[in-house]
Scaffold this active site. Structure first.
Site, PDB file in Angstrom:
ATOM      1  N   SER A  22       0.850  -1.195   0.000  1.00  0.00           N
ATOM      2  CA  SER A  22       0.000   0.000   0.000  1.00  0.00           C
ATOM      3  C   SER A  22       0.890   1.251   0.000  1.00  0.00           C
ATOM      4  O   SER A  22       1.989   1.231   0.554  1.00  0.00           O
ATOM      5  CB  SER A  22      -0.851  -0.047   1.277  1.00  0.00           C
ATOM      6  N   PRO A  23       0.438   2.343  -0.611  1.00  0.00           N
ATOM      7  CA  PRO A  23       1.273   3.558  -0.622  1.00  0.00           C
ATOM      8  C   PRO A  23       1.490   4.094   0.795  1.00  0.00           C
ATOM      9  O   PRO A  23       0.539   4.180   1.574  1.00  0.00           O
ATOM     10  CB  PRO A  23       0.440   4.542  -1.454  1.00  0.00           C
ATOM     11  N   CYS A  25       3.541   7.319   2.707  1.00  0.00           N
ATOM     12  CA  CYS A  25       4.389   8.506   2.728  1.00  0.00           C
ATOM     13  C   CYS A  25       5.563   8.298   3.674  1.00  0.00           C
ATOM     14  O   CYS A  25       5.384   7.806   4.794  1.00  0.00           O
ATOM     15  CB  CYS A  25       3.592   9.713   3.228  1.00  0.00           C
ATOM     16  N   ALA A  57       1.980   8.599  -1.822  1.00  0.00           N
ATOM     17  CA  ALA A  57       1.246   9.737  -2.367  1.00  0.00           C
ATOM     18  C   ALA A  57       2.257  10.760  -2.886  1.00  0.00           C
ATOM     19  O   ALA A  57       3.018  11.335  -2.113  1.00  0.00           O
ATOM     20  CB  ALA A  57       0.367  10.354  -1.281  1.00  0.00           C
ATOM     21  N   GLN A  99       1.358   6.385  -6.471  1.00  0.00           N
ATOM     22  CA  GLN A  99       0.089   7.043  -6.181  1.00  0.00           C
ATOM     23  C   GLN A  99       0.210   8.529  -6.510  1.00  0.00           C
ATOM     24  O   GLN A  99       1.114   9.205  -6.027  1.00  0.00           O
ATOM     25  CB  GLN A  99      -0.262   6.866  -4.700  1.00  0.00           C
ATOM     26  N   TYR A 181      -8.168  14.012   1.002  1.00  0.00           N
ATOM     27  CA  TYR A 181      -7.353  14.878   0.142  1.00  0.00           C
ATOM     28  C   TYR A 181      -8.217  15.460  -0.987  1.00  0.00           C
ATOM     29  O   TYR A 181      -9.432  15.240  -1.011  1.00  0.00           O
ATOM     30  CB  TYR A 181      -6.111  14.117  -0.348  1.00  0.00           C
ATOM     31  N   ARG A 228      -7.982   5.035  -5.439  1.00  0.00           N
ATOM     32  CA  ARG A 228      -8.218   4.799  -4.002  1.00  0.00           C
ATOM     33  C   ARG A 228      -9.366   5.688  -3.552  1.00  0.00           C
ATOM     34  O   ARG A 228      -9.356   6.897  -3.811  1.00  0.00           O
ATOM     35  CB  ARG A 228      -6.960   5.055  -3.174  1.00  0.00           C
ATOM     36  N   GLY A 321       0.006  -2.279   4.491  1.00  0.00           N
ATOM     37  CA  GLY A 321       0.898  -1.153   4.748  1.00  0.00           C
ATOM     38  C   GLY A 321       1.888  -1.504   5.840  1.00  0.00           C
ATOM     39  O   GLY A 321       3.003  -1.956   5.606  1.00  0.00           O
ATOM     40  N   ARG A 322       1.433  -1.352   7.089  1.00  0.00           N
ATOM     41  CA  ARG A 322       2.349  -1.452   8.221  1.00  0.00           C
ATOM     42  C   ARG A 322       2.999  -2.816   8.370  1.00  0.00           C
ATOM     43  O   ARG A 322       4.133  -2.900   8.852  1.00  0.00           O
ATOM     44  CB  ARG A 322       1.604  -1.043   9.506  1.00  0.00           C
TER      45      ARG A 322
HETATM   46  C1  LIG Z   1       3.584   5.529   7.370  1.00  0.00           C
HETATM   47  C2  LIG Z   1       2.301   5.510   6.594  1.00  0.00           C
HETATM   48  C3  LIG Z   1       2.145   6.333   5.483  1.00  0.00           C
HETATM   49  C4  LIG Z   1       0.979   6.302   4.716  1.00  0.00           C
HETATM   50  N1  LIG Z   1       0.892   7.047   3.572  1.00  0.00           N
HETATM   51  C5  LIG Z   1      -0.160   6.858   2.731  1.00  0.00           C
HETATM   52  C6  LIG Z   1      -0.154   7.409   1.432  1.00  0.00           C
HETATM   53  O1  LIG Z   1       0.819   8.003   0.976  1.00  0.00           O
HETATM   54  N2  LIG Z   1      -1.256   7.234   0.656  1.00  0.00           N
HETATM   55  C7  LIG Z   1      -2.339   6.514   1.097  1.00  0.00           C
HETATM   56  O2  LIG Z   1      -3.312   6.395   0.363  1.00  0.00           O
HETATM   57  N3  LIG Z   1      -2.342   5.935   2.307  1.00  0.00           N
HETATM   58  C8  LIG Z   1      -1.272   6.058   3.110  1.00  0.00           C
HETATM   59  N4  LIG Z   1      -1.232   5.387   4.307  1.00  0.00           N
HETATM   60  C9  LIG Z   1      -2.300   4.433   4.606  1.00  0.00           C
HETATM   61  C10 LIG Z   1      -1.872   3.022   4.127  1.00  0.00           C
HETATM   62  O3  LIG Z   1      -1.699   2.975   2.732  1.00  0.00           O
HETATM   63  C11 LIG Z   1      -2.922   1.973   4.543  1.00  0.00           C
HETATM   64  O4  LIG Z   1      -4.111   2.236   3.849  1.00  0.00           O
HETATM   65  C12 LIG Z   1      -3.172   1.973   6.040  1.00  0.00           C
HETATM   66  O5  LIG Z   1      -1.953   2.020   6.764  1.00  0.00           O
HETATM   67  C13 LIG Z   1      -3.972   0.751   6.488  1.00  0.00           C
HETATM   68  O6  LIG Z   1      -3.303  -0.438   6.116  1.00  0.00           O
HETATM   69  P1  LIG Z   1      -2.375  -1.276   7.170  1.00  0.00           P
HETATM   70  O7  LIG Z   1      -3.252  -1.596   8.355  1.00  0.00           O
HETATM   71  O8  LIG Z   1      -2.001  -2.508   6.385  1.00  0.00           O
HETATM   72  O9  LIG Z   1      -1.209  -0.438   7.518  1.00  0.00           O
HETATM   73  C14 LIG Z   1      -0.081   5.445   5.096  1.00  0.00           C
HETATM   74  C15 LIG Z   1       0.061   4.649   6.239  1.00  0.00           C
HETATM   75  C16 LIG Z   1       1.233   4.650   6.968  1.00  0.00           C
HETATM   76  C17 LIG Z   1       1.363   3.710   8.148  1.00  0.00           C
END
Ligand SMILES: Cc1cc2nc3c(=O)[nH]c(=O)nc-3n(C[C@H](O)[C@H](O)[C@H](O)COP(=O)(O)O)c2cc1C
Length: 356
Positions: A22-23, A25, A57, A99, A181, A228, A321-322
């Site tokens: 997942s994207p 930042c 992003a 993204q 956003y 998204r 993501g995490r």
């Molecule tokens: C450090 C960090 C940065 C993130 N940056 C973005 C981002 O750039 N674009 C986005 O759509 N979501 C962003 N998210 C949300 C993640 O893409 C994801 O949707 C969210 O963390 C839930 O998934 P997870 O439980 O697997 O982490 C970010 C999450 C984290 C933890």
């Protein structure tokens, strides 16, 4: 037979599996330029077996960055800085994605690991923000309402960014229409109080998103275009799942290939209860009711859980993501846990492969 580890094809792009990055930042760019951190950070997930590695992003205009340390793709120099990163992902067998984003009224904020919070003052390197209406996000500076020329500029910027991203080697382009956003600000009646053709009815509020999808599709005819969306604002009188289904159906007709279903981010008073797979139900509903391909995201941290989501027909792919941050080799581990033989363990790491 694992669905998680079966390939997925979108247009001519083949993903080796359905466990995707997942994207995220990193708030570590300089003037929008990705750094060595981004290169190592993203390439490691490809070594770790991901099917898709999505770069964070990335702003289509400088004023669309969430923080001054966000990445951008608003010049050819940015394109050239991204190219070796996309190549490193591809060389390790994953599909490179990026993204494309504009933060609107949530731009120009301190990065999360800065002790300060809220908007960055102009004197400290911040900038004036724009939005559908001059309504601030709680605690942030009040944005300026975009006029018709400003909207046209944003559509053109998404198109130019898409063209640069493809030239840099990205095969997947995700339009960021979620998390409060800019595009989500247009979709939601809580942040969009316009009286022109971009406000009022759902069709009008979706007009900017659909124009952006058109621009990205036109600039990148062979790319996989993902969108998204936040399925709900989780707030009274806000955007909801039925709206998401409706807009996904329209965006698919405009050339979007798949929808990445998240939630929230529009208002500070949202009420969201998080837990394992807490957004899967939204993805399942969009998949079923709009008849489109979707990815599910949100606390999907475990191989068996991911497999079960796909087996139940609730999604076509999993974004995590995490868990990738905790274990950059999540997919290698997940394959082992599901007892699936994959042929992309890096040769250099084979001595660490669990015996079966
Ligand atoms: C450090 C960090 C940065 C993130 N940056 C973005 C981002 O750039 N674009 C986005 O759509 N979501 C962003 N998210 C949300 C993640 O893409 C994801 O949707 C969210 O963390 C839930 O998934 P997870 O439980 O697997 O982490 C970010 C999450 C984290 C933890």
């Amino acid at each position: 037979m694992s669905i998680l580890f079966s390939p997925l094809q979108i247009r001519d792009i083949v993903f080796r599996n359905r466990l995707w990055v997942s994207p995220m930042c990193q708030y570590s760019a300089v003037d929008g330029m990705p750094q060595e951190w981004h290169h190592v950070h993203l390439a490691q997930f490809a070594s770790g077996g991901a099917g898709l590695v999505m770069a964070e992003a990335t702003a289509v205009l400088p004023e669309g960055r969430i923080s001054p340390e966000d990445t951008g793709i608003y010049s050819d120099a940015h394109r050239d800085a991204w190219a070796p990163i996309a190549a490193a992902i591809r060389a390790r067998g994953a599909v490179p994605g990026i993204q494309l984003a504009h933060a609107g009224r949530k731009a120009s904020t301190w990065r999360p690991f800065d002790p300060r919070s809220g908007s960055v003052p102009i004197a400290d390197g911040g900038w004036p923000t724009v939005a559908p209406s001059a309504i601030a996000y709680d605690g942030f500076a009040t944005p300026r309402a975009l006029d018709a020329d400003g909207i046209d500029e944003i559509v053109a910027a998404f198109g130019a960014a898409a063209q640069r991203a493809v030239a840099a080697g990205f095969a997947v382009l995700e339009v960021h229409g979620a998390h409060g956003y800019l595009l989500h600000q247009f979709l939601s009646p809580l942040s969009n109080r316009r009286h022109d053709e971009y406000g009022g009815s759902l069709e009008n509020r979706a007009r900017l998103l659909l124009r952006v999808v058109d621009a990205v599709r036109a600039a990148a005819p062979d790319a996989a275009v993902l969108v998204r969306l936040s399925a709900t604002d989780a707030a009274d009188d806000g955007w909801d799942v039925a709206d998401t289904v409706h807009v996904a159906r329209m965006a698919a007709q405009h050339g979007a290939d798949m929808f990445d279903i998240s939630s929230g981010g529009l208002v500070a008073h949202q009420r969201i209860t998080v837990g394992p797979g807490y957004q899967v139900g939204y993805a399942a509903r969009v998949r079923r009711e709009a008849g489109v391909a979707v990815s599910a995201v949100g606390m999907i941290d475990d191989a068996a859980q991911a497999e079960q989501i796909l087996a139940a027909g609730n999604a076509d792919a999993i974004m995590a993501g995490r868990e990738w941050l905790r274990d950059p080799h999540f997919a290698l581990r997940a394959a082992g846990e599901l007892g699936v033989d994959i042929d992309y363990w890096p040769a250099q790491y084979l001595r660490a492969r669990p015996r079966r």
